[in-house]
Design a protein around this motif. Structure first.
Motif, PDB file in Angstrom:
ATOM      1  N   TRP A 190       0.667  -1.014   0.035  1.00 33.38           N
ATOM      2  CA  TRP A 190      -0.062   0.176   0.140  1.00 33.38           C
ATOM      3  C   TRP A 190       0.912   1.061   0.085  1.00 33.38           C
ATOM      4  CZ3 TRP A 190      -2.906   4.151   1.507  1.00 33.38           C
ATOM      5  CH2 TRP A 190      -4.150   4.110   1.501  1.00 33.38           C
ATOM      6  N   ALA A 191       1.842   1.650   0.699  1.00 33.17           N
ATOM      7  CA  ALA A 191       2.662   2.364   0.672  1.00 33.17           C
ATOM      8  C   ALA A 191       3.421   2.708  -0.632  1.00 33.17           C
ATOM      9  CB  ALA A 191       3.940   2.188   2.234  1.00 33.17           C
ATOM     10  N   GLN A 192       3.746   0.971  -1.280  1.00 31.20           N
ATOM     11  CA  GLN A 192       4.962   1.542  -2.189  1.00 31.20           C
ATOM     12  C   GLN A 192       3.610   2.411  -3.607  1.00 31.20           C
ATOM     13  OE1 GLN A 192       5.976  -1.968  -2.520  1.00 31.20           O
ATOM     14  NE2 GLN A 192       7.792  -1.924  -2.542  1.00 31.20           N
ATOM     15  N   GLU A 193       2.372   2.248  -3.532  1.00 29.86           N
ATOM     16  CA  GLU A 193       1.524   2.283  -4.704  1.00 29.86           C
ATOM     17  C   GLU A 193       1.237   3.624  -4.203  1.00 29.86           C
ATOM     18  OE1 GLU A 193      -1.487  -0.084  -6.234  1.00 29.86           O
ATOM     19  OE2 GLU A 193      -0.911  -1.937  -4.738  1.00 29.86           O
ATOM     20  N   ALA A 194       0.688   4.427  -3.326  1.00 30.90           N
ATOM     21  CA  ALA A 194       0.795   5.887  -2.330  1.00 30.90           C
ATOM     22  C   ALA A 194       2.047   6.425  -2.607  1.00 30.90           C
ATOM     23  CB  ALA A 194       0.583   5.226  -1.156  1.00 30.90           C
ATOM     24  N   ARG A 195       3.408   5.959  -2.963  1.00 33.96           N
ATOM     25  CA  ARG A 195       4.701   6.508  -2.776  1.00 33.96           C
ATOM     26  C   ARG A 195       4.193   6.874  -4.683  1.00 33.96           C
ATOM     27  NH1 ARG A 195       9.033   2.787  -2.824  1.00 33.96           N
ATOM     28  NH2 ARG A 195       7.493   1.966  -4.969  1.00 33.96           N
ATOM     29  N   ASP A 196       3.969   5.218  -5.309  1.00 30.28           N
ATOM     30  CA  ASP A 196       4.327   6.350  -6.594  1.00 30.28           C
ATOM     31  C   ASP A 196       2.610   6.826  -7.538  1.00 30.28           C
ATOM     32  OD1 ASP A 196       6.555   4.730  -6.656  1.00 30.28           O
ATOM     33  OD2 ASP A 196       5.166   2.759  -6.898  1.00 30.28           O
ATOM     34  N   ALA A 197       2.014   7.042  -6.282  1.00 36.85           N
ATOM     35  CA  ALA A 197       0.705   7.604  -7.172  1.00 36.85           C
ATOM     36  C   ALA A 197       1.025   9.198  -7.573  1.00 36.85           C
ATOM     37  CB  ALA A 197      -0.545   8.077  -6.469  1.00 36.85           C
ATOM     38  N   ASN A 198       2.169   9.824  -7.009  1.00 33.60           N
ATOM     39  CA  ASN A 198       2.530  11.249  -7.365  1.00 33.60           C
ATOM     40  C   ASN A 198       2.156  12.216  -7.235  1.00 33.60           C
ATOM     41  OD1 ASN A 198       5.387   9.978  -7.898  1.00 33.60           O
ATOM     42  ND2 ASN A 198       4.382   9.327 -10.043  1.00 33.60           N
ATOM     43  N   THR A 199       1.299  12.433  -5.763  1.00 35.94           N
ATOM     44  CA  THR A 199       0.003  13.097  -5.332  1.00 35.94           C
ATOM     45  C   THR A 199       0.273  12.883  -4.356  1.00 35.94           C
ATOM     46  OG1 THR A 199      -1.684  14.253  -5.783  1.00 35.94           O
ATOM     47  CG2 THR A 199      -2.025  12.137  -5.323  1.00 35.94           C
ATOM     48  N   THR A 200      -0.153  14.414  -3.332  1.00 33.92           N
ATOM     49  CA  THR A 200      -0.032  14.417  -2.212  1.00 33.92           C
ATOM     50  C   THR A 200      -1.262  14.143  -1.656  1.00 33.92           C
ATOM     51  OG1 THR A 200       0.768  16.511  -1.754  1.00 33.92           O
ATOM     52  CG2 THR A 200      -1.103  16.080  -0.093  1.00 33.92           C
ATOM     53  N   ILE A 201      -1.109  12.773  -0.837  1.00 30.57           N
ATOM     54  CA  ILE A 201      -2.849  11.961   0.333  1.00 30.57           C
ATOM     55  C   ILE A 201      -2.665  12.521   1.384  1.00 30.57           C
ATOM     56  CG2 ILE A 201      -3.364   9.830   0.200  1.00 30.57           C
ATOM     57  CD1 ILE A 201      -1.709   9.178  -1.940  1.00 30.57           C
ATOM     58  N   LEU A 202      -3.992  12.769   2.177  1.00 33.35           N
ATOM     59  CA  LEU A 202      -4.731  13.016   3.057  1.00 33.35           C
ATOM     60  C   LEU A 202      -5.200  11.431   3.127  1.00 33.35           C
ATOM     61  CD1 LEU A 202      -6.425  16.424   3.014  1.00 33.35           C
ATOM     62  CD2 LEU A 202      -4.054  16.019   3.738  1.00 33.35           C
ATOM     63  N   GLY A 242       9.836   6.101   1.339  1.00 32.83           N
ATOM     64  CA  GLY A 242       9.432   7.132   0.673  1.00 32.83           C
ATOM     65  C   GLY A 242       8.543   7.589   0.575  1.00 32.83           C
ATOM     66  N   ALA A 243       6.962   7.720   1.303  1.00 27.94           N
ATOM     67  CA  ALA A 243       5.672   7.558   0.502  1.00 27.94           C
ATOM     68  C   ALA A 243       5.578   9.464   1.652  1.00 27.94           C
ATOM     69  CB  ALA A 243       4.623   6.613   1.233  1.00 27.94           C
ATOM     70  N   SER A 244       6.756  10.148   1.408  1.00 27.09           N
ATOM     71  CA  SER A 244       6.214  11.239   2.174  1.00 27.09           C
ATOM     72  C   SER A 244       5.733  12.300   0.807  1.00 27.09           C
ATOM     73  CB  SER A 244       7.834  11.898   1.644  1.00 27.09           C
ATOM     74  OG  SER A 244       8.658  12.342   0.168  1.00 27.09           O
ATOM     75  N   ASN A 245       4.516  11.707   0.156  1.00 28.75           N
ATOM     76  CA  ASN A 245       3.716  12.260  -0.022  1.00 28.75           C
ATOM     77  C   ASN A 245       2.774  11.760   0.342  1.00 28.75           C
ATOM     78  OD1 ASN A 245       4.289   9.682  -1.480  1.00 28.75           O
ATOM     79  ND2 ASN A 245       2.144  10.314  -2.659  1.00 28.75           N
ATOM     80  N   VAL A 246       2.521  11.201   1.829  1.00 31.20           N
ATOM     81  CA  VAL A 246       1.358  10.689   3.078  1.00 31.20           C
ATOM     82  C   VAL A 246       0.873  12.033   3.849  1.00 31.20           C
ATOM     83  CG1 VAL A 246      -0.340   9.275   3.774  1.00 31.20           C
ATOM     84  CG2 VAL A 246       1.556   9.151   1.110  1.00 31.20           C
ATOM     85  N   LEU A 247       0.706  12.547   4.386  1.00 34.63           N
ATOM     86  CA  LEU A 247       0.192  13.270   5.091  1.00 34.63           C
ATOM     87  C   LEU A 247      -1.254  12.216   5.893  1.00 34.63           C
ATOM     88  CD1 LEU A 247       0.245  16.637   3.968  1.00 34.63           C
ATOM     89  CD2 LEU A 247       2.350  15.506   4.736  1.00 34.63           C
ATOM     90  N   TRP A 248      -0.109  12.572   7.693  1.00 35.09           N
ATOM     91  CA  TRP A 248      -1.413  11.426   8.940  1.00 35.09           C
ATOM     92  C   TRP A 248      -1.977  12.529   9.382  1.00 35.09           C
ATOM     93  CZ3 TRP A 248      -0.591   6.778   7.957  1.00 35.09           C
ATOM     94  CH2 TRP A 248       0.426   6.301   6.841  1.00 35.09           C
ATOM     95  N   VAL A 249      -3.473  12.160   9.499  1.00 35.45           N
ATOM     96  CA  VAL A 249      -4.609  12.695   9.904  1.00 35.45           C
ATOM     97  C   VAL A 249      -5.222  12.199  11.134  1.00 35.45           C
ATOM     98  CG1 VAL A 249      -6.816  13.945   9.303  1.00 35.45           C
ATOM     99  CG2 VAL A 249      -5.229  13.285   7.907  1.00 35.45           C
ATOM    100  N   TRP A 250      -4.920  12.200  12.579  1.00 34.93           N
ATOM    101  CA  TRP A 250      -5.246  11.418  13.269  1.00 34.93           C
ATOM    102  C   TRP A 250      -6.864  12.511  13.646  1.00 34.93           C
ATOM    103  CZ3 TRP A 250      -5.572  13.884  18.748  1.00 34.93           C
ATOM    104  CH2 TRP A 250      -5.898  13.171  19.326  1.00 34.93           C
TER     105      TRP A 250
END
Length: 381
Positions: A190-202, A242-250
């Protein structure tokens, strides 16, 4: 290229691909997991992109063009950690497989949503993989995707996750299993595919973890420290990939408190989220609450975390009061009253069967009084 003949040929090609996709998946069933499944998901993504291109082409002004100012944020997630303005968004349960209902709501409110929200569950089913088609479609439309990611552990198969507990025992201390790496195969992919999406994700992970009644990842099955350990483990896995495009919402539940017990720490959280839904008098446990009664008394406490606040589910039912008045009062001078709130996501669900025995209708697109009330307040901001 835009002749009627070309459009007809394109439409027939898309329909042919879709039919082949459906027939192949039906025939193969679970056998289609792995590379073959990825192939079909790629085809599905192509169909999705054609659909979104068609929607965009029919608009007088491209929706993505209206959101050109958002492009740098989509490419650099760090810019969304301290947003300079209040971002609007919505979830719409009718927006599957097409996002046209969201565009219709935008047109009714004379706005364009920078954030589009949807829900995704953990598990081994095809629809529980990384939702690349939805992510791509939202990005194509110019918006930032927000995903509520729900750790339903009972949906995993032993073929994917070895050494699973029996289903009836899986939720008990399930988050401890997450923190100890039992589900890493799923999480890493999941993390790899999120990284490869190439867009910011909340990414809104395991929301309302302090509610002991609703979700299996709550305190009826897990200790607070196990939630924190699981959260940190998942975030660390994403960072290693390397999925730095993912921001974490608690997102704790406001009514059940103990926020500090469940807080993973400032280095593991980018946004503070919360739900602000007025159920009215629809059930014995609910009553008509104003937005301020739901949210205002918790605002100062949430603000102490010094993170931007996101209202992940904002809305009201009709039973028990005046909905147009509710929305008007909620949004009146909103940026001034709640300056640390930096995102407000409408909960536009026509068939919500997650809370009560009867399906609830949060839709308001056909209620002109509500639309006028919301637009009036928007224009004063």
């Amino acid at each position: 290229m835009n002749s009627p003949l070309h459009r007809i040929a394109t439409t027939l090609a898309v329909l042919s691909i879709a039919v082949l996709l459906v027939l192949s998946i039906v025939y193969l069933g679970d056998k289609s997991s792995g590379p073959l499944e990825d192939f079909f998901r790629g085809i599905s993504g192509s169909v999705s992109r054609l659909e979104e291109d068609y929607i965009l082409s029919k608009r007088s002004e491209s929706r993505a063009k209206k959101l050109e100012w958002l492009a740098p944020i989509k490419q650099d997630a760090s810019l969304l950690k301290k947003p300079s303005q209040l971002l609007l968004g919505t979830y719409d349960n009718q927006a599957i497989p097409s996002f046209q209902p969201i565009i219709n709501l935008e047109d009714s409110l004379d706005t364009t949503f920078p954030i589009i929200h949807f829900y995704s569950a953990w598990g081994s089913k095809r629809e529980q993989r990384f939702p690349i088609e939805a992510i791509r479609a939202i990005s194509t439309l110019g918006s930032i995707p927000m995903v509520t990611w729900e750790p339903w552990l009972n949906d995993f198969s032993e073929d994917e996750i070895p050494f699973l507990k029996n289903k009836e025992d899986r939720d008990k201390n399930g988050l401890k299993d997450v923190s100890e790496g039992l589900y890493d195969t799923y999480l890493i992919r999941w993390a790899q595919e999120a990284r490869d999406a190439n867009t910011t994700i909340l990414l809104r992970l395991g929301h309302e973890m302090n509610d002991p009644y609703r979700y299996p990842w709550g305190p009826q099955n897990n200790q607070a420290n196990d939630f924190i350990a699981a959260w940190r483990h998942v975030v660390d896995l994403f960072r290693l990939e390397g999925a730095s495009n993912v921001l974490w919402v608690w997102t704790p539940h406001l009514a059940y408190g103990y926020f500090e017990d469940y807080y993973p720490g400032k280095d593991y959280v980018d946004w503070i989220g919360t739900g602000t839904l007025n159920y009215g008098t629809v059930a014995p446990w609910s009553q008509w609450w104003s937005f301020d009664e739901i949210f205002a008394r918790y605002y100062e406490e949430l603000a102490t975390y010094e993170k931007p606040i996101l209202l992940a589910e904002f809305g009201s039912l009709a039973v028990g009061g005046n909905r147009a008045e509710w929305y008007s009062n909620a949004l009146k001078e909103f940026p001034k009253r709640y300056p640390q709130v930096r995102a407000l996501i409408f909960f536009h669900n026509k068939n919500d069967a997650t809370t009560t025995y009867q399906a609830l209708n949060w839709y308001f697109i056909d209620d002109t009084a509500i639309l006028d009330a919301i637009k009036t307040q928007f224009h004063t901001w």
